[in-house]
Design a protein around this motif. Structure first.
Motif, mmCIF file in Angstrom:
data_model
loop_
_atom_site.group_PDB
_atom_site.id
_atom_site.type_symbol
_atom_site.label_atom_id
_atom_site.label_comp_id
_atom_site.label_asym_id
_atom_site.label_seq_id
_atom_site.Cartn_x
_atom_site.Cartn_y
_atom_site.Cartn_z
ATOM 1 N N THR A 156 13.277 -3.147 6.223
ATOM 2 C CA THR A 156 12.350 -3.255 7.262
ATOM 3 C C THR A 156 12.541 -4.488 8.113
ATOM 4 O OG1 THR A 156 10.741 -2.229 5.750
ATOM 5 C CG2 THR A 156 9.595 -3.300 7.545
ATOM 6 N N GLY A 157 12.750 -4.353 9.379
ATOM 7 C CA GLY A 157 12.498 -5.360 10.491
ATOM 8 C C GLY A 157 13.916 -5.474 11.159
ATOM 9 N N ASP A 158 14.995 -4.575 10.349
ATOM 10 C CA ASP A 158 16.291 -4.830 10.630
ATOM 11 C C ASP A 158 16.692 -3.834 11.832
ATOM 12 O OD1 ASP A 158 18.788 -6.072 10.773
ATOM 13 O OD2 ASP A 158 19.231 -5.580 8.850
ATOM 14 N N ALA A 159 18.047 -3.721 12.211
ATOM 15 C CA ALA A 159 18.323 -2.804 13.090
ATOM 16 C C ALA A 159 20.018 -2.671 13.060
ATOM 17 C CB ALA A 159 18.148 -3.366 14.594
ATOM 18 N N GLY A 160 20.359 -1.451 13.431
ATOM 19 C CA GLY A 160 21.747 -1.110 13.282
ATOM 20 C C GLY A 160 22.160 -0.066 14.314
ATOM 21 N N TRP A 161 23.330 0.282 14.598
ATOM 22 C CA TRP A 161 23.587 1.475 15.572
ATOM 23 C C TRP A 161 24.352 2.541 15.049
ATOM 24 C CZ3 TRP A 161 28.313 2.485 17.037
ATOM 25 C CH2 TRP A 161 29.528 1.828 16.832
ATOM 26 N N THR A 162 24.611 3.748 15.675
ATOM 27 C CA THR A 162 25.337 4.721 15.399
ATOM 28 C C THR A 162 25.438 5.452 16.794
ATOM 29 O OG1 THR A 162 23.405 6.456 15.203
ATOM 30 C CG2 THR A 162 24.075 5.458 13.290
ATOM 31 N N THR A 163 26.631 6.519 16.795
ATOM 32 C CA THR A 163 26.673 7.314 17.763
ATOM 33 C C THR A 163 25.120 7.865 18.188
ATOM 34 O OG1 THR A 163 27.997 9.150 18.556
ATOM 35 C CG2 THR A 163 27.335 9.269 16.355
ATOM 36 N N ALA A 164 25.240 8.252 19.262
ATOM 37 C CA ALA A 164 24.137 9.183 19.679
ATOM 38 C C ALA A 164 24.422 10.769 19.714
ATOM 39 C CB ALA A 164 23.731 8.783 21.169
ATOM 40 N N GLY A 165 25.663 11.084 19.210
ATOM 41 C CA GLY A 165 25.843 12.623 19.041
ATOM 42 C C GLY A 165 25.612 13.451 20.354
ATOM 43 N N ASP A 166 24.846 14.374 20.472
ATOM 44 C CA ASP A 166 24.694 14.850 21.597
ATOM 45 C C ASP A 166 23.573 14.526 22.568
ATOM 46 O OD1 ASP A 166 26.522 17.153 20.517
ATOM 47 O OD2 ASP A 166 24.951 18.123 19.591
ATOM 48 N N GLY A 205 10.696 -0.090 11.351
ATOM 49 C CA GLY A 205 9.585 -0.769 11.407
ATOM 50 C C GLY A 205 8.295 -0.906 10.014
ATOM 51 N N PRO A 206 7.545 -1.746 10.063
ATOM 52 C CA PRO A 206 6.868 -1.870 8.885
ATOM 53 C C PRO A 206 5.754 -0.717 9.000
ATOM 54 C CG PRO A 206 5.982 -3.311 10.740
ATOM 55 C CD PRO A 206 7.302 -2.689 11.058
ATOM 56 N N ASN A 207 5.572 -0.220 7.541
ATOM 57 C CA ASN A 207 4.475 1.029 7.528
ATOM 58 C C ASN A 207 3.155 0.381 7.149
ATOM 59 O OD1 ASN A 207 3.243 3.170 6.594
ATOM 60 N ND2 ASN A 207 4.837 3.922 5.590
ATOM 61 N N ARG A 208 2.342 -0.015 8.109
ATOM 62 C CA ARG A 208 1.213 -0.448 7.977
ATOM 63 C C ARG A 208 0.308 0.508 6.815
ATOM 64 N NH1 ARG A 208 -1.470 -4.521 10.764
ATOM 65 N NH2 ARG A 208 -3.548 -4.496 10.495
ATOM 66 N N ASN A 209 0.198 1.812 6.874
ATOM 67 C CA ASN A 209 -0.328 2.452 6.082
ATOM 68 C C ASN A 209 0.149 2.450 4.384
ATOM 69 O OD1 ASN A 209 -1.710 3.643 7.967
ATOM 70 N ND2 ASN A 209 -0.094 5.355 8.360
ATOM 71 N N ALA A 210 1.367 1.714 4.410
ATOM 72 C CA ALA A 210 1.822 1.298 2.980
ATOM 73 C C ALA A 210 1.533 -0.040 2.681
ATOM 74 C CB ALA A 210 3.235 1.862 2.958
ATOM 75 N N GLY A 211 0.634 -0.757 3.404
ATOM 76 C CA GLY A 211 0.370 -2.038 3.114
ATOM 77 C C GLY A 211 1.232 -3.253 3.717
ATOM 78 N N GLU A 212 2.363 -2.571 4.781
ATOM 79 C CA GLU A 212 3.299 -3.723 5.400
ATOM 80 C C GLU A 212 2.405 -4.122 6.657
ATOM 81 O OE1 GLU A 212 7.650 -2.123 3.967
ATOM 82 O OE2 GLU A 212 6.641 -1.234 5.457
ATOM 83 N N THR A 213 1.947 -5.341 6.663
ATOM 84 C CA THR A 213 1.126 -5.787 7.630
ATOM 85 C C THR A 213 1.819 -7.052 8.384
ATOM 86 O OG1 THR A 213 -0.414 -6.933 6.064
ATOM 87 C CG2 THR A 213 -0.956 -4.882 6.688
ATOM 88 N N ASP A 214 2.873 -7.257 8.236
ATOM 89 C CA ASP A 214 3.313 -8.788 8.312
ATOM 90 C C ASP A 214 3.721 -8.380 9.819
ATOM 91 O OD1 ASP A 214 4.893 -10.870 9.300
ATOM 92 O OD2 ASP A 214 6.115 -10.935 7.188
ATOM 93 N N ARG A 215 3.192 -8.783 10.979
ATOM 94 C CA ARG A 215 3.649 -8.577 12.246
ATOM 95 C C ARG A 215 5.008 -9.025 12.698
ATOM 96 N NH1 ARG A 215 2.808 -10.559 17.988
ATOM 97 N NH2 ARG A 215 1.795 -8.783 19.364
ATOM 98 N N SER A 216 5.688 -10.153 12.093
ATOM 99 C CA SER A 216 6.813 -10.584 12.168
ATOM 100 C C SER A 216 7.960 -9.378 11.991
ATOM 101 C CB SER A 216 7.398 -11.955 11.609
ATOM 102 O OG SER A 216 7.542 -11.343 10.092
ATOM 103 N N LEU A 217 7.606 -8.407 11.057
ATOM 104 C CA LEU A 217 8.603 -7.631 10.729
ATOM 105 C C LEU A 217 8.602 -6.491 11.926
ATOM 106 C CD1 LEU A 217 7.649 -6.517 7.167
ATOM 107 C CD2 LEU A 217 9.588 -7.627 7.901
ATOM 108 N N LEU A 218 7.783 -6.212 12.711
ATOM 109 C CA LEU A 218 7.545 -5.658 13.784
ATOM 110 C C LEU A 218 8.207 -6.124 14.995
ATOM 111 C CD1 LEU A 218 6.583 -2.779 15.246
ATOM 112 C CD2 LEU A 218 4.435 -3.870 15.726
#
Length: 166
Positions: free
Chosen positions: A59-69, A80-93
């Motif tokens: 959560t909060g990280d990024a990586g890339w792939t091809t875009a295919g079609d 992104g953080p799943n607020r509904n699962a209790g992940e409320t730390d804005r710094s993750l977003l």
């Protein structure tokens, strides 16, 4: 200086260097933006996710792939953080946007289309998701020329455009 624009439409049709995917930790496709990108990009996107991210992505990280079609060259996946699962730390977003721009710079991408990360099924309040996106994109050092916020529906587009005009 980077230009930030708002667009109403489908992120999978954006003709940019890279589109940002609001992925889940498993990196194997899902619903919402993630599902749309995997459907439109075809099996090459999933195959590249499996090869590059065998253990998923934090959560909060990024990586890339091809875009295919897709019309884009790359997909930059962020979890992104799943607020509904209790992940409320804005710094993750905020990290999702900052890390996406770092990855874009590594790739040499000059135009990047972003969804509103975590603002759908992950339950982040839309007004704060917009504020977070704009604050972080504006504050991030990057070589990206255009950051495009893509809103699928009219009311969200109006909110993004209003926030941009402030």
């Amino acid at each position: 200086m980077m230009r930030i624009t708002a667009v109403q439409g489908d992120i999978t049709t954006q003709e940019v260097d890279a589109i940002v995917n609001a992925a889940n930790r498993a990196m194997r496709g899902g619903g919402g933006v993630d599902g749309a990108i995997h459907r439109a990009g075809g099996p090459a996107v999933l195959a590249d996710c499996v090869a590059r991210f065998p253990d998923g992505l934090a959560t909060g990280d990024a990586g890339w792939t091809t875009a295919g079609d897709l019309p884009a060259r790359w997909v930059i996946h962020v979890v992104g953080p799943n607020r509904n699962a209790g992940e409320t730390d804005r710094s993750l977003l905020t990290s999702c946007y900052a890390r996406a721009l770092e990855v874009a710079d590594e790739l040499g991408a000059r135009t990047v289309a972003f969804p509103l990360v975590s603002a759908g099924v992950y339950g982040w309040p839309k007004d704060d998701a917009i504020a977070c996106a704009l604050e972080t994109i504006r504050a991030s050092p990057t070589k990206v020329d255009e950051a495009r916020i893509v809103a699928f529906d009219g009311p969200t587009y109006e909110q993004v455009a209003a926030a941009l005009a402030e």
